[in-house]
Design a protein around this motif. Structure first.
Motif, PDB file in Angstrom:
ATOM      1  N   ILE A   4       0.379  -0.544  -0.119  1.00 46.00           N
ATOM      2  CA  ILE A   4      -0.740   0.155  -0.149  1.00 46.00           C
ATOM      3  C   ILE A   4       0.794   1.559   0.022  1.00 46.00           C
ATOM      4  O   ILE A   4       2.069   1.139   0.250  1.00 46.00           O
ATOM      5  N   ILE A   5      -0.208   2.424  -0.186  1.00 45.08           N
ATOM      6  CA  ILE A   5       1.109   3.696  -0.241  1.00 45.08           C
ATOM      7  C   ILE A   5       0.027   4.634  -0.057  1.00 45.08           C
ATOM      8  O   ILE A   5      -1.224   4.772   0.191  1.00 45.08           O
ATOM      9  N   GLY A   6       0.564   6.114   0.970  1.00 48.65           N
ATOM     10  CA  GLY A   6      -0.504   7.077   1.614  1.00 48.65           C
ATOM     11  C   GLY A   6       0.846   8.099   1.703  1.00 48.65           C
ATOM     12  O   GLY A   6       1.615   8.606   1.769  1.00 48.65           O
ATOM     13  N   THR A   7      -0.558   8.953   1.965  1.00 52.95           N
ATOM     14  CA  THR A   7       0.489  10.119   3.030  1.00 52.95           C
ATOM     15  C   THR A   7       0.182  10.156   4.578  1.00 52.95           C
ATOM     16  O   THR A   7      -0.491   9.490   4.687  1.00 52.95           O
ATOM     17  N   TYR A   8       1.036  10.880   4.573  1.00 54.32           N
ATOM     18  CA  TYR A   8       0.967  11.367   6.385  1.00 54.32           C
ATOM     19  C   TYR A   8       1.701  12.957   6.111  1.00 54.32           C
ATOM     20  O   TYR A   8       1.740  12.984   5.343  1.00 54.32           O
ATOM     21  N   LYS A   9       0.862  13.104   7.809  1.00 50.50           N
ATOM     22  CA  LYS A   9       1.115  14.448   7.667  1.00 50.50           C
ATOM     23  C   LYS A   9       2.945  15.406   7.740  1.00 50.50           C
ATOM     24  O   LYS A   9       2.804  15.811   8.313  1.00 50.50           O
ATOM     25  N   ASP A  10       3.070  14.250   9.313  1.00 50.38           N
ATOM     26  CA  ASP A  10       3.910  14.823  10.082  1.00 50.38           C
ATOM     27  C   ASP A  10       4.695  13.539  10.712  1.00 50.38           C
ATOM     28  O   ASP A  10       4.411  12.185  10.146  1.00 50.38           O
ATOM     29  N   GLU A  11       6.034  13.754  11.098  1.00 52.99           N
ATOM     30  CA  GLU A  11       7.027  12.601  11.925  1.00 52.99           C
ATOM     31  C   GLU A  11       5.859  12.135  12.993  1.00 52.99           C
ATOM     32  O   GLU A  11       6.395  10.621  12.881  1.00 52.99           O
ATOM     33  N   LYS A  12       5.574  12.935  13.865  1.00 55.28           N
ATOM     34  CA  LYS A  12       4.421  11.625  15.234  1.00 55.28           C
ATOM     35  C   LYS A  12       3.420  10.719  14.346  1.00 55.28           C
ATOM     36  O   LYS A  12       2.765  10.275  14.994  1.00 55.28           O
ATOM     37  N   MET A  13       2.739  11.278  12.855  1.00 52.16           N
ATOM     38  CA  MET A  13       1.895  10.850  12.094  1.00 52.16           C
ATOM     39  C   MET A  13       2.313   9.197  12.369  1.00 52.16           C
ATOM     40  O   MET A  13       2.315   8.110  11.848  1.00 52.16           O
ATOM     41  N   PHE A  14       4.031   9.609  10.910  1.00 57.97           N
ATOM     42  CA  PHE A  14       4.296   7.616  10.487  1.00 57.97           C
ATOM     43  C   PHE A  14       5.438   7.198  11.944  1.00 57.97           C
ATOM     44  O   PHE A  14       4.687   6.337  11.420  1.00 57.97           O
ATOM     45  N   SER A  15       5.554   7.525  12.771  1.00 55.03           N
ATOM     46  CA  SER A  15       5.760   6.813  13.894  1.00 55.03           C
ATOM     47  C   SER A  15       4.216   6.342  14.255  1.00 55.03           C
ATOM     48  O   SER A  15       4.921   4.750  14.528  1.00 55.03           O
ATOM     49  N   LYS A  16       3.633   6.758  14.912  1.00 52.26           N
ATOM     50  CA  LYS A  16       2.204   5.685  15.236  1.00 52.26           C
ATOM     51  C   LYS A  16       1.729   5.397  13.651  1.00 52.26           C
ATOM     52  O   LYS A  16       1.468   3.859  14.700  1.00 52.26           O
ATOM     53  N   LEU A  17       2.230   5.666  12.278  1.00 49.08           N
ATOM     54  CA  LEU A  17       1.760   4.274  10.803  1.00 49.08           C
ATOM     55  C   LEU A  17       2.892   3.215  11.993  1.00 49.08           C
ATOM     56  O   LEU A  17       2.013   2.231  11.726  1.00 49.08           O
ATOM     57  N   LYS A  18       3.899   3.537  11.098  1.00 51.31           N
ATOM     58  CA  LYS A  18       5.414   2.356  11.468  1.00 51.31           C
ATOM     59  C   LYS A  18       5.350   1.819  13.038  1.00 51.31           C
ATOM     60  O   LYS A  18       4.808   0.178  12.568  1.00 51.31           O
ATOM     61  N   ASP A  19       4.832   2.157  14.060  1.00 56.52           N
ATOM     62  CA  ASP A  19       4.700   1.200  15.097  1.00 56.52           C
ATOM     63  C   ASP A  19       3.360   0.678  14.993  1.00 56.52           C
ATOM     64  O   ASP A  19       3.390  -0.900  15.195  1.00 56.52           O
ATOM     65  N   THR A  20       2.297   1.015  14.628  1.00 58.47           N
ATOM     66  CA  THR A  20       1.168   0.420  13.859  1.00 58.47           C
ATOM     67  C   THR A  20       1.241  -1.039  13.173  1.00 58.47           C
ATOM     68  O   THR A  20       0.884  -2.084  13.770  1.00 58.47           O
ATOM     69  N   LEU A  21       1.778  -1.293  12.098  1.00 56.18           N
ATOM     70  CA  LEU A  21       1.654  -2.176  10.880  1.00 56.18           C
ATOM     71  C   LEU A  21       3.224  -2.278  11.678  1.00 56.18           C
ATOM     72  O   LEU A  21       2.822  -3.589  11.055  1.00 56.18           O
TER      73      LEU A  21
END
Length: 333
Positions: A301-318
């Protein structure tokens, strides 16, 4: 002298799978992975088998694991098909090739069967190498057509055109595959985009969700060909989504891009059966606040993220579900 060339995986940003149906898409290639080819002059033409072409296995489990990784066919058929297409192109266009042969080696670490155009990356790298070796120039739009013709025409693999266009240009590209334009000039209208306008993208994948593009496209192509209204309307909307995304890029409108990426997947979900694992991957990414859609046919999958805080949450979740998450290094040669 050894000629060495590279090509990269493709990420479909928006509009897919309409590229195979006279639609519009945006895509880029990224260098986190790659396919490379080494070609050098030898008395006879030889293709060196690589990992994808092995025929000896430790046991049946090893054979099954190899099939799950690379499918039933290796890379040898790709290279043979590319040689045939290149040779016939030169004959048809009165291009005189020097009387010399070569040996070809190839390697790829692009995760296979995840909708990242790994097979066309091997073909693109090989075609680049042959062009350099025989001193033949092929413009990018035609280059993309030749690579596609190997998969569609020679090998019977269903695929859209955008993968090879992005790999031929090696820049983010807006592609319009308008039917009348395609019939008139043989390819679509392609516009290179300013990579500085692109939002923050992530790519995520789980190898055990791999799925060949033919799995998705075969049924959809049949429905398109018989004129199923739901399919025709979806193709039209995917084209509109792509235009709207391009406008949002210019305006740096993150929220609109986020919404359009999600709509792209939701439209696909309404049209094509999608495996539970793929749906869960999209839903997990969205739960972290990111947008999410397939990069291709499924598995990544591909998508957008708003900032590093969101990327960190995204990475942890996946990552908690054994899903790899990367920031793509977008190629802009």
């Amino acid at each position: 002298m050894i000629i060495e060339t590279y090509s990269y995986p493709r990420a479909a940003v928006i509009g897919n799978p309409s590229d195979g149906y006279y639609g519009k898409t945006i895509a880029f290639v990224f260098s986190n992975f790659g396919a490379n080819v080494q070609l050098y002059q030898t008395p006879e033409l030889e293709i060196k088998p690589q990992r994808l072409d092995i025929t000896s296995y430790k046991n049946m489990q090893a054979l099954v694991e190899d099939i799950n990784f690379a499918g039933y066919y290796g890379g040898m058929r790709l290279l043979k098909g590319m040689i045939k297409v290149f040779y016939e192109y030169c004959v048809e266009n009165d291009i005189q090739l020097s009387n010399k042969n070569f040996t070809i080696r190839y390697n790829s670490n692009i995760p296979l069967r995840l909708g990242l155009a790994g097979s066309s990356a091997i073909l693109s790298a090989f075609l680049k190498a042959m062009c350099l070796f025989y001193e033949v120039y092929i413009q990018p739009a035609v280059f993309a057509n030749l690579v596609l013709s190997v998969e569609n025409g020679e090998l019977g693999i269903s695929a859209g055109l955008q993968d090879r266009v992005a790999q031929a240009f090696e820049k983010p590209v807006f592609m319009d595959f308008d039917k009348s334009t395609m019939e008139k000039q043989g390819y679509g209208n392609y516009q290179v985009l300013n990579s500085a306008c692109l939002p923050r993208f992530y790519i995520a994948y789980r190898k055990n969700l791999s799925e060949g593009t033919e799995t998705v496209h075969n049924n959809l192509k049949a429905r398109f060909n018989i004129g199923e209204e739901k399919v025709l309307q979806a193709m039209k909307r995917w084209g509109q989504i792509t235009e709207e995304f391009k406008d949002a890029l210019i305006l740096n409108d993150y929220d609109t891009m986020h919404q359009l990426i999600n709509e792209n997947f939701d439209l696909r979900h309404s049209l094509i059966p999608i495996s539970k694992g793929n749906i869960e991957m999209v839903e997990m990414a969205r739960s972290a606040g990111a947008s999410a859609k397939f990069t291709g046919s499924g598995g990544a999958i591909i998508g957008t993220y708003k900032d590093e805080k969101m990327f960190s949450k995204l990475k942890d979740t996946l990552n908690n579900h054994n899903i790899e998450v990367i920031k793509p290094n977008i190629v802009n040669n």
